[in-house]
Design an enzyme around this catalytic site. Structure first.
Site, PDB file in Angstrom:
ATOM      1  N   HIS A  88       0.731  -1.229   0.131  1.00  0.00           N
ATOM      2  CA  HIS A  88       0.020   0.052   0.025  1.00  0.00           C
ATOM      3  C   HIS A  88       0.725   1.318   0.247  1.00  0.00           C
ATOM      4  CE1 HIS A  88      -3.534  -2.544   0.997  1.00  0.00           C
ATOM      5  NE2 HIS A  88      -2.769  -3.000   1.987  1.00  0.00           N
TER       6      HIS A  88
HETATM    7  C1  BDR Z   1      -3.066   0.603   5.572  1.00  0.00           C
HETATM    8  O1  BDR Z   1      -3.085   0.040   6.701  1.00  0.00           O
HETATM    9  C2  BDR Z   1      -1.823  -0.181   7.269  1.00  0.00           C
HETATM   10  O2  BDR Z   1      -2.231  -1.436   7.839  1.00  0.00           O
HETATM   11  C3  BDR Z   1      -0.945  -0.080   6.099  1.00  0.00           C
HETATM   12  O3  BDR Z   1       0.081   0.344   6.654  1.00  0.00           O
HETATM   13  C4  BDR Z   1      -1.761   0.771   5.283  1.00  0.00           C
HETATM   14  O4  BDR Z   1      -1.267   2.295   5.566  1.00  0.00           O
HETATM   15  C5  BDR Z   1      -3.584  -0.296   4.253  1.00  0.00           C
HETATM   16  O5  BDR Z   1      -4.979  -0.207   4.324  1.00  0.00           O
END
Ligand code: BDR
Ligand code: CA
Length: 326
Positions: A256
């Site tokens: 992500h």
């Molecule tokens: C987001 O949530 C976190 O767990 C990850 O770091 C990312 O920023 C993805 O949904």
């Protein structure tokens, strides 16, 4: 020559946050003014410790790391150890950081940089819940006219949710903060799940990290017999991937947060639309949903560039090339 972009990284590391920070620190086009930690994936004491471990891994003790907010604006903190592990950065474990936490409140640091740098030059790169940014806006509303842009990982439209059927984690944790940010009038670029679910850590892509030798300095920094940065990154991905691969049945997990930094470096890799985005804060069923007017059916004014597509191969090429330089 393209001008260096001044950025503040606001983050809750998190293995994918860690890869994003490495990408930024490996990129000479970006001047990282500060890293501000927020509570999110794990509590604040761990996110600021992890942020310092990551800066040290990159050989960048000069980048100041500050602690920001330890809980959302109006709710109890929800964390995600079930994805990231108890440390938030499970995988090959890194030594406790030698660099101290910088003195001062991360929120004030954001305000001061935005007020002291020329107007329209500082981008806020947000990789976690939006609590620090919303708190800065409450404390100093005048920053809204001076921030260049907020580039954030959060939300979803076509992919809907990952922490509930309706919401993505970063927005779900602090929906009131997200609402304040989306209503601030600041230019916002959103890297939602619709993008990140296309940036998958396939075995071939992870192998490229594992095989990355890293520069001579990096090997010397980590010490003889120690893993390379590429091996550390691969171990992080292996750790959080186990959860998503099971969940989505895909060939890899979404990477992500590095999408935020990649957007700054190579916006041409991404495609999306200028749309209106509102945040659901009332309904217990859909708390934290990003209601994006993708089909422009409401007549509400656009307040964000909402991205939907990424050239995933080029994205991973960028990551491997840049992090390989550290
Ligand atoms: C987001 O949530 C976190 O767990 C990850 O770091 C990312 O920023 C993805 O949904
Ligand atoms: Ca994150």
């Amino acid at each position: 020559m393209t001008q260096t972009q001044k950025i503040i990284i606001d983050t809750d590391p998190g293995q994918d946050d860690a890869v994003a920070i490495l990408l930024a620190l490996a990129s000479p086009e970006l001047d990282v003014l500060a890293v501000t930690a927020v509570a999110g994936n794990v509590p604040l004491v761990l996110t600021h410790t992890n942020a310092r471990k990551i800066c040290e891994l990159a050989g960048r003790r000069d980048v100041p790391v500050y602690a920001g907010c330890d809980r959302p604006l109006a709710r109890d903190l929800v964390t995600a150890e079930y994805i990231h592990g108890v440390s938030g950065l499970d995988g090959i474990s890194l030594p406790e950081p030698q660099m101290p936490l910088s003195e001062g409140d991360g929120v004030d640091v954001i305000i001061n940089h935005v007020m002291n740098e020329p107007a329209g030059t500082v981008s806020l790169c947000v990789l976690g819940p939006l609590t620090n940014i919303a708190t800065a806006l409450r404390r100093a509303p005048q920053i809204a006219d001076r921030v260049k842009q907020i580039v954030l990982m959060g939300g979803a439209y076509f992919e809907v949710g990952n922490v509930t059927p309706a919401a993505e984690f970063n927005i779900y944790v602090d929906p009131e903060a997200a609402q304040a940010v989306f209503q601030s009038g600041i230019r916002i670029v959103v890297l939602p799940l619709d993008v990140t679910h296309k940036a998958l850590t396939t075995p071939a892509r992870v192998a490229r990290f594992r095989e990355m030798a890293g520069g001579a300095e990096n090997r010397a920094r980590l010490g003889r017999g120690q893993p390379s940065i590429g091996e550390v990154v691969a171990s992080w991905i292996d750790f959080f991937e186990r959860f998503d691969v099971e969940k989505y049945g895909a060939e890899g997990a979404p990477l992500h947060d590095p999408c935020v930094i990649a957007y700054l470096l190579a916006p041409e890799l991404f495609k999306g639309r200028e749309v209106n985005v509102e945040i659901e804060v009332d309904s217990p069923l859909t708390r934290g949903m990003t209601v994006a007017d993708w089909w422009r059916v409401t007549g509400r004014e656009a307040n964000a560039l909402f991205l939907r597509d990424v050239d995933a191969d080029a994205f991973f090429d960028l990551l491997v090339t840049r992090i390989g330089r550290l």
